[in-house]
Design a protein around this motif. Structure first.
Motif, PDB file in Angstrom:
ATOM      1  N   ASP A 120      40.280  20.083 -21.723  1.00  0.00           N
ATOM      2  CA  ASP A 120      39.254  19.645 -20.773  1.00  0.00           C
ATOM      3  C   ASP A 120      39.837  18.544 -19.891  1.00  0.00           C
ATOM      4  O   ASP A 120      39.678  17.364 -20.172  1.00  0.00           O
ATOM      5  CB  ASP A 120      38.037  19.141 -21.542  1.00  0.00           C
ATOM      6  N   PRO A 121      40.536  18.928 -18.815  1.00  0.00           N
ATOM      7  CA  PRO A 121      41.211  17.933 -17.976  1.00  0.00           C
ATOM      8  C   PRO A 121      40.264  16.978 -17.253  1.00  0.00           C
ATOM      9  O   PRO A 121      40.672  15.912 -16.811  1.00  0.00           O
ATOM     10  CB  PRO A 121      41.998  18.779 -16.972  1.00  0.00           C
ATOM     11  N   GLU A 122      38.992  17.313 -17.141  1.00  0.00           N
ATOM     12  CA  GLU A 122      38.048  16.463 -16.420  1.00  0.00           C
ATOM     13  C   GLU A 122      37.250  15.546 -17.335  1.00  0.00           C
ATOM     14  O   GLU A 122      36.416  14.773 -16.885  1.00  0.00           O
ATOM     15  CB  GLU A 122      37.104  17.336 -15.594  1.00  0.00           C
ATOM     16  N   ARG A 123      37.520  15.617 -18.637  1.00  0.00           N
ATOM     17  CA  ARG A 123      36.731  14.843 -19.592  1.00  0.00           C
ATOM     18  C   ARG A 123      36.828  13.336 -19.330  1.00  0.00           C
ATOM     19  O   ARG A 123      35.821  12.634 -19.329  1.00  0.00           O
ATOM     20  CB  ARG A 123      37.161  15.160 -21.020  1.00  0.00           C
ATOM     21  N   ARG A 124      38.035  12.831 -19.102  1.00  0.00           N
ATOM     22  CA  ARG A 124      38.211  11.401 -18.856  1.00  0.00           C
ATOM     23  C   ARG A 124      37.378  10.964 -17.654  1.00  0.00           C
ATOM     24  O   ARG A 124      36.695   9.936 -17.684  1.00  0.00           O
ATOM     25  CB  ARG A 124      39.695  11.084 -18.628  1.00  0.00           C
ATOM     26  N   GLN A 125      37.400  11.766 -16.584  1.00  0.00           N
ATOM     27  CA  GLN A 125      36.625  11.433 -15.384  1.00  0.00           C
ATOM     28  C   GLN A 125      35.135  11.489 -15.660  1.00  0.00           C
ATOM     29  O   GLN A 125      34.380  10.646 -15.175  1.00  0.00           O
ATOM     30  CB  GLN A 125      36.992  12.367 -14.227  1.00  0.00           C
ATOM     31  N   ARG A 126      34.685  12.453 -16.442  1.00  0.00           N
ATOM     32  CA  ARG A 126      33.257  12.535 -16.790  1.00  0.00           C
ATOM     33  C   ARG A 126      32.822  11.298 -17.576  1.00  0.00           C
ATOM     34  O   ARG A 126      31.703  10.813 -17.404  1.00  0.00           O
ATOM     35  CB  ARG A 126      32.973  13.814 -17.590  1.00  0.00           C
ATOM     36  N   HIS A 129      40.116   8.201 -24.993  1.00  0.00           N
ATOM     37  CA  HIS A 129      40.508   7.871 -23.618  1.00  0.00           C
ATOM     38  C   HIS A 129      40.427   6.370 -23.326  1.00  0.00           C
ATOM     39  O   HIS A 129      41.182   5.864 -22.487  1.00  0.00           O
ATOM     40  CB  HIS A 129      39.634   8.630 -22.619  1.00  0.00           C
ATOM     41  N   ASP A 158      32.512   8.467 -15.031  1.00  0.00           N
ATOM     42  CA  ASP A 158      31.297   8.684 -14.234  1.00  0.00           C
ATOM     43  C   ASP A 158      30.045   8.355 -15.041  1.00  0.00           C
ATOM     44  O   ASP A 158      29.089   7.766 -14.516  1.00  0.00           O
ATOM     45  CB  ASP A 158      31.226  10.121 -13.732  1.00  0.00           C
ATOM     46  N   GLN A 182      37.349   2.525 -10.081  1.00  0.00           N
ATOM     47  CA  GLN A 182      36.770   3.641  -9.328  1.00  0.00           C
ATOM     48  C   GLN A 182      35.727   3.156  -8.336  1.00  0.00           C
ATOM     49  O   GLN A 182      35.711   3.584  -7.179  1.00  0.00           O
ATOM     50  CB  GLN A 182      36.151   4.669 -10.280  1.00  0.00           C
TER      51      GLN A 182
END
Length: 185
Positions: free
Chosen positions: A6-12, A48, A15, A62
């Protein structure tokens, strides 16, 4: 069953932390609340971001990137030939009309740096960026710094009092710091 990539997990996770701080404040932030908001396992947040300060740092970085482009746009817009107090008043009014939740979020993260040394360089960089954007339009660097301090104070008062944005009052305060005369209205 193997791990799901899940490459977007850190960004989620970042957010989700930003949403929590915006809606409920930093006091509501925990690995558990972020995991629930991001819809990820609790272990993902600690994988993370080992500490909440690490997560706050990522959130502050961010959030600071977004106003960074706004700060650059401010610099360009202020070069339009109108008196600086008028231009800044218009920009602040636009910023304040975008909703106080975002301003509250930015100041929550910004003020968290008072007690969290890890966040201080990011908050200081934001201030320096603002000064650099305003300096070409002012008499000197000291005036640009005074303007940034005044803008911070005006925005914090706006949040604390929940009063409507008073264009004339803001313009008059900016004009005093800038040494500009007239009402601008």
């Amino acid at each position: 069953m193997g791990r799901r990539y899940d490459p977007e997990r850190r960004q989620r996770i970042i957010d989700a932390a930003i949403r929590i701080v915006e809606l409920k404040g930093i006091a509501a932030l925990s690995h558990r609340t972020v995991a629930a908001e991001a819809d990820v396992p609790l272990g993902s947040t600690t994988y993370h971001f080992a500490t909440l300060d690490d997560l706050l740092l990522a959130a502050l970085e961010q959030v600071n990137c977004e106003p960074q482009t706004a700060i650059e746009a401010w610099g360009r817009e202020l070069a339009g030939g109108v008196p600086l107090a008028d231009g800044l008043t218009r920009l602040l009014e636009e910023y304040a009309s975008g909703g106080r939740g975002r301003i509250r979020l930015e100041y929550e993260l910004y003020l968290a740096a008072l007690r969290r040394p890890l966040l201080q360089p990011v908050a200081a960089a934001w201030l320096d960026d603002m000064v650099r954007a305003l300096a070409p339009h002012t008499a000197d660097l000291a005036t640009a710094r005074a303007l940034v301090a005044l803008i911070d104070g005006l925005l914090l008062q706006l949040l604390l009092t929940d009063r409507p944005f008073d264009r004339a009052e803001v313009r008059a305060a900016l004009a005093r710091v800038l040494g500009e005369g007239g009402d601008g209205e």
